[in-house]
Design a protein around this motif. Structure first.
Motif, mmCIF file in Angstrom:
data_model
loop_
_atom_site.group_PDB
_atom_site.id
_atom_site.type_symbol
_atom_site.label_atom_id
_atom_site.label_comp_id
_atom_site.label_asym_id
_atom_site.label_seq_id
_atom_site.Cartn_x
_atom_site.Cartn_y
_atom_site.Cartn_z
ATOM 1 N N ASN A 67 23.424 23.359 55.233
ATOM 2 C CA ASN A 67 23.724 23.297 53.811
ATOM 3 C C ASN A 67 22.453 23.154 52.980
ATOM 4 N N GLU A 69 19.551 24.368 53.830
ATOM 5 C CA GLU A 69 18.931 25.701 53.827
ATOM 6 C C GLU A 69 19.638 26.620 52.835
ATOM 7 N N LEU A 70 20.992 26.546 52.821
ATOM 8 C CA LEU A 70 21.745 27.381 51.888
ATOM 9 C C LEU A 70 21.412 27.034 50.445
ATOM 10 N N ARG A 71 21.347 25.746 50.149
ATOM 11 C CA ARG A 71 21.008 25.347 48.790
ATOM 12 C C ARG A 71 19.612 25.835 48.401
ATOM 13 N N SER A 72 18.699 25.770 49.361
ATOM 14 C CA SER A 72 17.345 26.254 49.101
ATOM 15 C C SER A 72 17.345 27.768 48.865
ATOM 16 N N SER A 73 18.137 28.506 49.704
ATOM 17 C CA SER A 73 18.213 29.956 49.552
ATOM 18 C C SER A 73 18.859 30.333 48.224
ATOM 19 N N ILE A 74 19.922 29.610 47.847
ATOM 20 C CA ILE A 74 20.589 29.883 46.574
ATOM 21 C C ILE A 74 19.651 29.633 45.401
ATOM 22 N N ALA A 75 18.899 28.549 45.490
ATOM 23 C CA ALA A 75 17.950 28.252 44.420
ATOM 24 C C ALA A 75 16.893 29.347 44.305
ATOM 25 N N ALA A 77 17.267 32.455 45.318
ATOM 26 C CA ALA A 77 17.939 33.665 44.835
ATOM 27 C C ALA A 77 18.155 33.605 43.321
ATOM 28 N N GLU A 78 18.510 32.429 42.814
ATOM 29 C CA GLU A 78 18.699 32.279 41.373
ATOM 30 C C GLU A 78 17.393 32.512 40.621
ATOM 31 N N ASP A 80 14.891 34.374 41.712
ATOM 32 C CA ASP A 80 14.605 35.801 41.831
ATOM 33 C C ASP A 80 15.483 36.608 40.882
ATOM 34 N N LEU A 81 16.787 36.226 40.794
ATOM 35 C CA LEU A 81 17.696 36.927 39.897
ATOM 36 C C LEU A 81 17.261 36.773 38.447
#
Length: 317
Positions: A67, A69-75, A77-78, A80-81
């Motif tokens: 979780n 790692e996912l939060r880090s990836s989402i952050a 991605a946000e 980058d977006l």
């Protein structure tokens, strides 16, 4: 058969003996065995629970790490977006500037995607300008209408039905005639045998030729290079003509095309020619012009006549 047994108990008061039935003995033995079994089962269950709890704790730690790692990836991605959205906004703003500069206003009723707008803008800024420079477009004289259309008609002087390969443009005597695309003058003179009278043939680029007939005066010579908009002659009534006008033809590799669609072709009505004129391989033509521009590495289209036209031009000099 003896069904009883004796239990002897020694203590400080002496010795006491009890006589019990064998059934009681069995009950005691089975109860003891059952108690031992129950205790063993309880111990085994407790061990199992401890092992299971350890597995659950380990899986919980793994899930928490995942979780994280996912939060880090989402952050990431946000972030980058957000950066991409900023870039797209910048591109869109630039496209708005390009579209405004070239006179191509966005259609608010049918909103195009950004990719479509990019393609349209690229086509407009590069390909459209090149095609409109090299391929005949617009009216060679001030447009006052067409007196005789392209196609079969009754000839005005021969009075017989025959094919009319051009458009007769209404024009008073000595109206200036402008080249409708860059090219080299292939012919300029009296062409009495054909009925054209004083005739100019311009060898344009990429297989196109334009014919200007029934002229009163010719202002160019064979082999001369002309640019779109140059005055090449003046309207008249020479040859087989029943009144002053301009006979105008557009040909592609000797195929006679309807000049009307080329006369009406401009930046505002750019797509019309591709829909109406099917005898020209537009897609490959656009690709060729774009490739030539890339080879020249020029920021904007520069008219470069074909080698055959350059040879005529050099010969004329």
């Amino acid at each position: 058969m003896n069904t009883r047994f004796t239990v002897t108990i020694h203590d400080i008061d002496g010795v006491r003996q009890y006589s019990l039935h064998n059934i009681v003995k069995k009950v005691l033995l089975y109860s003891g065995a059952g108690l031992v079994t129950l205790i063993a089962a309880g111990v085994a269950f407790i061990v199992f629970l401890n092992v299971s709890l350890n597995d659950i704790d380990e899986k919980k730690l793994q899930l928490e790490a995942h979780n994280a790692e996912l939060r880090s990836s989402i952050a990431a991605a946000e972030l980058d977006l957000a950066a991409k959205q900023k870039e797209l906004t910048t591109v869109s703003d630039r496209l708005d500037g390009i579209e405004s500069l070239i006179g191509l206003a966005p259609d608010t009723e049918t909103e195009s995607s950004l990719l479509e707008r990019v393609e349209i803008a690229q086509m407009t800024s590069v390909q459209r300008a090149a095609l409109l420079q090299h391929i005949p477009n617009g009216s060679p004289v001030e447009y006052r209408g067409i007196t005789s259309k392209f196609g079969y008609r009754t000839h005005p002087t021969l009075h017989r039905k025959e094919f009319h390969p051009g458009s007769d443009l209404r024009a008073p005597m000595n109206t200036p005639i402008h080249a409708t695309a860059d090219g080299v003058i292939e012919y300029a003179g009296l062409h009495s045998s054909s009925g054209y009278g004083r005739l100019i043939i311009v060898d344009n680029n990429y297989g196109f030729k334009t014919y200007f007939g029934h002229l009163n005066k010719i202002s160019v010579k064979s082999g001369q290079y002309v640019r779109r908009g140059d005055v090449i002659g003046y309207t008249g009534n020479s040859g087989m003509s029943n009144g002053p006008h301009l006979h105008y033809e557009v040909r592609f590799i000797q195929r006679k095309l309807n000049p009307y669609w080329f006369i009406k072709w401009d930046l505002e009505h750019y797509a019309t020619i591709f829909e109406k004129e099917k005898k020209v391989p537009w897609q490959s033509l656009v690709a060729t012009i774009t490739r030539n521009q890339n080879l020249q590495k020029l920021p904007s289209p520069t008219p470069v006549p074909p080698s055959s036209q350059l040879a005529l031009y050099s010969k004329a000099k």
